[in-house]
Design an enzyme around this catalytic site. Structure first.
Site, PDB file in Angstrom:
ATOM      1  N   LYS A  22       0.855  -1.211   0.000  1.00 51.15           N
ATOM      2  CA  LYS A  22       0.000   0.000   0.000  1.00 51.15           C
ATOM      3  C   LYS A  22       0.882   1.249   0.000  1.00 51.15           C
ATOM      4  CE  LYS A  22      -1.668   1.737   4.036  1.00 51.15           C
ATOM      5  NZ  LYS A  22      -1.438   3.173   4.222  1.00 51.15           N
ATOM      6  N   ASN A  23       1.913   1.245   0.879  1.00 53.03           N
ATOM      7  CA  ASN A  23       2.719   2.463   1.052  1.00 53.03           C
ATOM      8  C   ASN A  23       3.767   2.660  -0.024  1.00 53.03           C
ATOM      9  OD1 ASN A  23       1.154   3.259   3.131  1.00 53.03           O
ATOM     10  ND2 ASN A  23       2.548   2.563   4.734  1.00 53.03           N
ATOM     11  N   CYS A 117      -5.035   9.065   9.116  1.00 55.69           N
ATOM     12  CA  CYS A 117      -5.285   8.411  10.408  1.00 55.69           C
ATOM     13  C   CYS A 117      -5.211   9.416  11.561  1.00 55.69           C
ATOM     14  CB  CYS A 117      -4.188   7.385  10.696  1.00 55.69           C
ATOM     15  SG  CYS A 117      -4.273   5.957   9.689  1.00 55.69           S
ATOM     16  N   ARG A 122      -0.253  15.204  12.707  1.00 58.48           N
ATOM     17  CA  ARG A 122       0.331  14.834  11.415  1.00 58.48           C
ATOM     18  C   ARG A 122       0.731  16.136  10.690  1.00 58.48           C
ATOM     19  NH1 ARG A 122      -1.068   9.652  10.013  1.00 58.48           N
ATOM     20  NH2 ARG A 122       0.836   9.641   8.785  1.00 58.48           N
ATOM     21  N   ASP A 304       4.042   0.404  12.188  1.00 58.49           N
ATOM     22  CA  ASP A 304       2.789  -0.129  11.630  1.00 58.49           C
ATOM     23  C   ASP A 304       2.527  -1.563  12.071  1.00 58.49           C
ATOM     24  OD1 ASP A 304       3.111   1.605   8.426  1.00 58.49           O
ATOM     25  OD2 ASP A 304       2.567   2.271  10.432  1.00 58.49           O
TER      26      ASP A 304
HETATM   27  C1  EPZ Z   1       4.613   6.854   6.556  1.00 59.51           C
HETATM   28  O1  EPZ Z   1       3.892   7.912   7.132  1.00 59.51           O
HETATM   29  C2  EPZ Z   1       3.581   5.771   6.351  1.00 59.51           C
HETATM   30  N1  EPZ Z   1       2.537   6.256   5.458  1.00 59.51           N
HETATM   31  C3  EPZ Z   1       2.976   5.404   7.709  1.00 59.51           C
HETATM   32  O2  EPZ Z   1       2.081   4.342   7.497  1.00 59.51           O
HETATM   33  C4  EPZ Z   1       4.098   4.927   8.626  1.00 59.51           C
HETATM   34  O3  EPZ Z   1       3.555   4.635   9.890  1.00 59.51           O
HETATM   35  C5  EPZ Z   1       5.154   6.042   8.757  1.00 59.51           C
HETATM   36  O4  EPZ Z   1       5.643   6.394   7.453  1.00 59.51           O
HETATM   37  C6  EPZ Z   1       6.330   5.616   9.601  1.00 59.51           C
HETATM   38  O5  EPZ Z   1       6.897   4.457   9.083  1.00 59.51           O
HETATM   39  C7  EPZ Z   1       2.733   6.241   4.128  1.00 59.51           C
HETATM   40  O6  EPZ Z   1       3.800   5.890   3.633  1.00 59.51           O
HETATM   41  C8  EPZ Z   1       1.597   6.718   3.278  1.00 59.51           C
HETATM   42  P1  EPZ Z   1       6.492  10.118   8.860  1.00 59.51           P
HETATM   43  P2  EPZ Z   1       4.514   9.381   7.208  1.00 59.51           P
HETATM   44  O7  EPZ Z   1       6.483  11.379   8.071  1.00 59.51           O
HETATM   45  O8  EPZ Z   1       5.543   9.551   6.159  1.00 59.51           O
HETATM   46  C9  EPZ Z   1       6.681  13.721  11.818  1.00 59.51           C
HETATM   47  C10 EPZ Z   1       0.028   3.255   7.675  1.00 59.51           C
HETATM   48  O9  EPZ Z   1      -0.555   2.808   8.662  1.00 59.51           O
HETATM   49  N2  EPZ Z   1       6.500  14.678  10.729  1.00 59.51           N
HETATM   50  O10 EPZ Z   1       7.622   9.147   8.670  1.00 59.51           O
HETATM   51  O11 EPZ Z   1       3.408  10.344   7.274  1.00 59.51           O
HETATM   52  C11 EPZ Z   1       5.416  12.939  12.108  1.00 59.51           C
HETATM   53  O12 EPZ Z   1       4.547  13.680  12.941  1.00 59.51           O
HETATM   54  C12 EPZ Z   1       0.678   4.613   7.764  1.00 59.51           C
HETATM   55  O13 EPZ Z   1       0.170   2.689   6.566  1.00 59.51           O
HETATM   56  C13 EPZ Z   1       6.637  16.045  11.015  1.00 59.51           C
HETATM   57  O14 EPZ Z   1       6.885  16.424  12.153  1.00 59.51           O
HETATM   58  O15 EPZ Z   1       5.212   9.316   8.581  1.00 59.51           O
HETATM   59  C14 EPZ Z   1       5.939  11.702  12.808  1.00 59.51           C
HETATM   60  O16 EPZ Z   1       6.107  11.945  14.173  1.00 59.51           O
HETATM   61  C15 EPZ Z   1       0.423   5.268   9.101  1.00 59.51           C
HETATM   62  N3  EPZ Z   1       6.468  16.951  10.011  1.00 59.51           N
HETATM   63  C16 EPZ Z   1       7.320  11.508  12.173  1.00 59.51           C
HETATM   64  O17 EPZ Z   1       7.619  12.694  11.440  1.00 59.51           O
HETATM   65  C17 EPZ Z   1       6.210  16.579   8.729  1.00 59.51           C
HETATM   66  O18 EPZ Z   1       6.096  17.459   7.854  1.00 59.51           O
HETATM   67  C18 EPZ Z   1       7.367  10.333  11.222  1.00 59.51           C
HETATM   68  O19 EPZ Z   1       6.288  10.482  10.365  1.00 59.51           O
HETATM   69  C19 EPZ Z   1       6.075  15.179   8.455  1.00 59.51           C
HETATM   70  C20 EPZ Z   1       6.234  14.260   9.467  1.00 59.51           C
END
Ligand code: EPZ
Length: 418
Positions: A22-23, A117, A122, A304
């Site tokens: 999916k991702n 989610c 986020r 995840d």
């Molecule tokens: C990706 O989300 C995945 N989603 C998530 O899967 C997964 O849990 C996550 O990576 C971590 O592995 C997709 O790929 C579509 P992050 P993402 O940016 O990229 C902070 C699922 O269940 N952050 O790595 O959105 C954020 O708050 C989903 O399939 C900022 O602060 O996660 C978090 O604490 C859920 N500012 C940390 O980074 C930003 O601009 C990591 O989030 C962006 C993120």
């Protein structure tokens, strides 16, 4: 209202094939916008999230068609606008993946703050900072914001925090920028390496994907693309836990076990009996022992898979500590597990302690989000009695035909609309 009705406590048997990731699908389709040539995508997961993404892309003028062999052709030569549909964007956080490709190809994109989610804040500050580093100007229109750049200019970007989608978005945007871009402190998920392989096959010049430092040499344009989406490692891990929590012999096929090495390490520590092949995993009935985990960006324990692993530890002997370090709202589902008979104490929003094993009992519950939702399905399949799960949109958006696939293993699960 759609619900699952699950009668638990049966052993399962048979084989379950892992779907495309999916991702990765949620990035590969946006990546097709970088080229005006046709693209062919194989092994696409047919889930709510991809359907939502295609709605947003078709609204822009992208043509997405499924051919007789189940592969998807994408044509982006007739994109007519650069404003993403606000209502659709709010339903899918991953819609932000369109920002980088649209900005790189058309020099402009307008979108609302993405949805997704409810697993903690986020924010999108890292995305916006990254695009500005590449020379984009950000105009805040209140409800929406517009990113503009006549031509993106390569730059050195140091990410203060590891972010999967920020790494992917900036990598895609930089493929058409003028000059070279370096992304430091990049995420290393397998999907990022796969995305880079796809773009390089179209003529991009990306090195270092899958390491903390990615270098992208901008090119004028990308050619046509053809790509097979890699197996979903979160499905692979989830189905492995499914076999263990139901004390079953099941075979998980068409997967890449090397992408969940950290989970497999923890499962082995928990005395899980597994046979691991190059593209399959077989689970066997196991006497599980309590095991601690701490989630971490790849190659650490995947956040995840935290919820499914937590459910498994309710059936393991002893005390397990689960430390969720990535998101600040991803442990509240444990209240529901306690209602089902688990014995979990929340120490703080990032840490819980589980005392096991405890018998789980069927209950009426509501799925809070995608990964906690599938974890409740696992709990229901291990529980005595009947469980009704509401808000199953949250589960269907990430697991293709999940009821039929579980029924084939002998699970007593059905989806009703009531
Ligand atoms: C990706 O989300 C995945 N989603 C998530 O899967 C997964 O849990 C996550 O990576 C971590 O592995 C997709 O790929 C579509 P992050 P993402 O940016 O990229 C902070 C699922 O269940 N952050 O790595 O959105 C954020 O708050 C989903 O399939 C900022 O602060 O996660 C978090 O604490 C859920 N500012 C940390 O980074 C930003 O601009 C990591 O989030 C962006 C993120």
């Amino acid at each position: 209202m759609e619900k699952y009705i699950i009668n638990g406590n049966n052993q399962l048997s048979g084989e379950i094939k892992v779907a495309g990731a999916k991702n990765l699908a949620l990035k590969i389709f946006p990546a097709t916008i970088l080229s005006d040539q046709p693209c062919l995508i194989k092994n696409v997961p047919e889930i709510e999230d991809t359907l939502r993404l295609w709605e947003i892309m078709e609204d822009l003028g992208v043509k997405i068609e499924k051919n007789q062999t189940g592969q998807y052709t994408v044509s982006t030569k007739n994109i007519t606008k650069t404003e993403l549909n606000n209502e659709l964007v709010k339903k899918l956080r991953a819609s932000i993946m369109l920002a980088g490709p649209m900005l790189a190809r058309f020099g402009q994109v307008t979108l609302a703050h993405p949805g997704g989610c409810i697993i903690g804040k986020r924010p999108i500050d890292l995305f916006l900072e990254g695009f500005k580093k590449l020379g984009a100007e950000m105009i805040d229109n209140g409800e929406t914001y517009t990113l503009k750049a006549d031509k993106l200019i390569g730059n050195k970007i140091i990410l203060p925090q590891i972010s999967v989608t920020v790494t992917e978005n900036l990598m895609m945007a930089a493929t058409l920028a003028q000059g070279t871009t370096q992304i430091k402190n990049a995420a290393m998920e397998p999907e990022i390496k796969a995305l880079a392989d796809y773009l390089n096959q179209q003529g991009a010049k990306i090195t270092g994907a899958g390491t903390p430092e990615i270098t992208i040499e901008g090119v004028e344009k990308l050619n046509a693309g053809e790509f097979k989406i890699i197996p979903d490692r979160i499905e692979t891990g989830t189905f492995t836990i499914l076999g263990l929590i139901t004390n079953s012999n099941i075979k998980i096929t068409d997967c890449q076990p090397e992408h969940i090495e950290n989970l497999l390490y923890s499962l082995k520590k928990a005395n899980a009996q597994l046979e691991i092949g190059s593209d399959y995993i077989i689970t066997k009935p196991s006497k599980l022992i309590a095991t601690n985990i701490i989630t971490h960006e790849y190659p650490g324990f995947p956040t995840d898979l935290q919820a499914p692993f937590t459910v498994l530890m309710t059936q393991a002997k002893g005390l397990s500590l689960i430390h969720e370090t990535i998101f600040d709202g991803r442990l509240f589902y444990t209240d529901i597990l306690n209602q089902m008979g688990a014995n979990i104490i929340m120490c703080d929003p990032h840490r819980i302690v589980i005392q096991g094993p405890t018998q789980l009992y069927g209950r009426n519950v509501v799925s809070p989000d995608l990964r906690a939702g599938i974890a409740l399905v696992l709990a229901a399949l291990a529980a005595q009695g009947t469980t009704v799960i509401e808000n199953i949109y949250q589960i269907n958006r990430g697991y293709e035909n999940i009821t039929e696939r579980l029924q084939k293993l002998g699970a007593d699960i059905k989806q009703i609309n009531q």
